[in-house]
Design an enzyme around this catalytic site. Sequence first.
Site, PDB file in Angstrom:
ATOM      1  N   LYS A 295      35.024  58.755  49.417  1.00  0.00           N
ATOM      2  CA  LYS A 295      36.306  59.438  49.503  1.00  0.00           C
ATOM      3  C   LYS A 295      37.387  58.562  48.870  1.00  0.00           C
ATOM      4  CE  LYS A 295      38.975  62.183  52.821  1.00  0.00           C
ATOM      5  NZ  LYS A 295      39.097  62.629  54.223  1.00  0.00           N
ATOM      6  N   GLU A 381      34.990  72.047  67.964  1.00  0.00           N
ATOM      7  CA  GLU A 381      35.968  72.521  68.946  1.00  0.00           C
ATOM      8  C   GLU A 381      35.313  73.229  70.128  1.00  0.00           C
ATOM      9  OE1 GLU A 381      38.035  71.997  65.055  1.00  0.00           O
ATOM     10  OE2 GLU A 381      36.188  73.016  65.676  1.00  0.00           O
ATOM     11  N   ARG A 409      38.744  78.319  67.211  1.00  0.00           N
ATOM     12  CA  ARG A 409      37.301  78.181  67.046  1.00  0.00           C
ATOM     13  C   ARG A 409      36.594  77.993  68.394  1.00  0.00           C
ATOM     14  NH1 ARG A 409      35.951  76.118  61.717  1.00  0.00           N
ATOM     15  NH2 ARG A 409      34.501  74.629  62.616  1.00  0.00           N
TER      16      ARG A 409
END
Length: 648
Positions: A295, A381, A409
């Site tokens: 990243k 979640e 979610r």
Amino acid sequence: MPAENTPKGHPATPLLDKIDSPADLKGLSDAQLTQVAHELRSETISAVSVTGGHLGAGLGVVELTVALHAVFDTPKDRLIWDVSHQCYPHKILTGRRDRIRTLRMKDGLSGFTKRSESPYDPFGAAHSSTSISAALGFAVARDLGGAPDHGLGDAIAVIGDGSMSAGMAFEAMNNAGHLKKRLIVILNDNEMSIAPPVGALSSYLSQLYAGAPFQEFKSAAKGAVSLLPPPLREGAKRAKDMLKHMTVGGTMFEQLGFSYVGPIDGHDMDQLLPVLRTVKDRAHGPILIHVITKKGKGYAPAEAARDKGHATAKFDVVTGEQKKAPSNAPSYTSVFAQALMKEAAKDDKICAVTAAMPDGTGLKQFAERYGSRCFDVGIAEQHGVTFCAGLAAGGMKPFCAMYSTFLQRGYDQVVHDVALQGLPVRFAIDRAGLVGADGATHAGSFDIAYLANLPGMVVMAAADEAELCRMVATAAAHDSGPSAFRFPRGEGVGCDLPEDAQPLEIGKGRMIREGSGVAILSFGTRLTEVEVACEALASKGIKPTIADARFAKPLDRDLILDLAANHEALITIEEGAVGGFGSHVAHLLAEEGVFDTGLKYRSMVLPDSFIDQASPRDMYDVAGLNAEDIEAKVLEVLGVTKLDAARA
């Protein structure tokens, strides 16, 4: 765009300038594709420095983006980016480079994939872990004939290791392994999502490329080894090195019915291109390609950042220094974090749970002080909510800190595991209301409606940061059932914070200003806009009463009925969709027969539409919830024309 005509401040990109669509990549040599990737990285950095946005994720997939578009036949082949915050390089290559410096701006390009924006965006996303399910849907639709204009190409999902931690990804893989459809999943393993990933899956992936057994090519391996190119075949310059790092057989992914290829270096085109070409030519059934990336790759300030340059404001390309406007007040998120730490210092039963957002929710500070009482469950979640339910049932006082848009979610768990059992889970709902550049996918539009309809749920909204402190204290003290308090993104109003915040009386609002004729009952931070509107109305001889509801559930019946009895009109305002606070007030008034007395009632809510990205103020202009809109609503309900108001 010839180099001599490169706009000032833009990088020189002679090869990229010739790419108008992925078809233009087809005739390039592998060396030229590598050069396109270098130029694409420079262009991405330059663009995001102007717009701000998600930087690190896109830089990590530059080579992968070029390779995928060079090998596959997009848009006939469906390329689906999970979350899609890494899609800026993809947008540059797919005919949107001329608008790339409008990213996340009003009337500009979305910061995520968006079906209405381009045929190269076959599936929109901004929440994680949806790509494999969607790609499997495309694959099955392909094999069933689908609509003629949908083509018959491959379905390719690119999913990050953080997104792979969510249960939905494994539900999709389980189904794909059962159906045995040709499906290509690329696991973009960068050891980062937003924060460093957590859990056993992250450790497992690390072992796949760090463990000694995986540093040797297994000549007897089964499954996807038959797909790999032998040395030097199909242009692999370093095929021998590549094969040393290939491992197949015995992986968790194979147990789910996928052929497994990898891990391979996601920044090495000499590995990426031959593997993708071979998979395209020979794959049968579902296959997973494990790609290792970094990243923020190729931009030192992003690589050095703790979050690898995940999301940035506008920045200086040379130094990486972000150009943030000076802050006049603390953010609501930081106020929440500080208030929660004060409560935790007084009560060792208080703990905090987040789903891969320790920075975004402010819980990083909590974790540094109370590490044993802070839990990051990853992008999960559903699990996070039920984990909190278990903590509450076990005698702890959990605060479940999630963005409004992400709490959606876990809604079934909120209903079934928390509310139905009356467990005292405290939901700290960040990013309530409209959030600006992230647009409709991240707007906190629905939580008032989807929480306030649950029996036993206490629902609060802070009008300012001082009220937020009091609501944290209220939630900490409320043990008889679940509670939730919501607050927006960004800075507070700059008010003084209480040194020792005391709990509010459940279900009681407050009067802000006594007036006559019309009463405005605000729920949340639109109270500031209400006050501005009323200053303008005062100059026209109209002095509304202003009240802060504080609670959408339970409602302050006495306050509401008093306002209704003593005013000609009552207006509610909230930063939420229809079905929320205003609907509950209307139900109360109807049940009490108040409408029979001739009360004029209006409810100002978010419109029945999704609002595209812009500044928060511009979005609230679209929503009709700014001070000017409130002023106009008061005049309308009183039957005062603008001309009459001007004469007054």
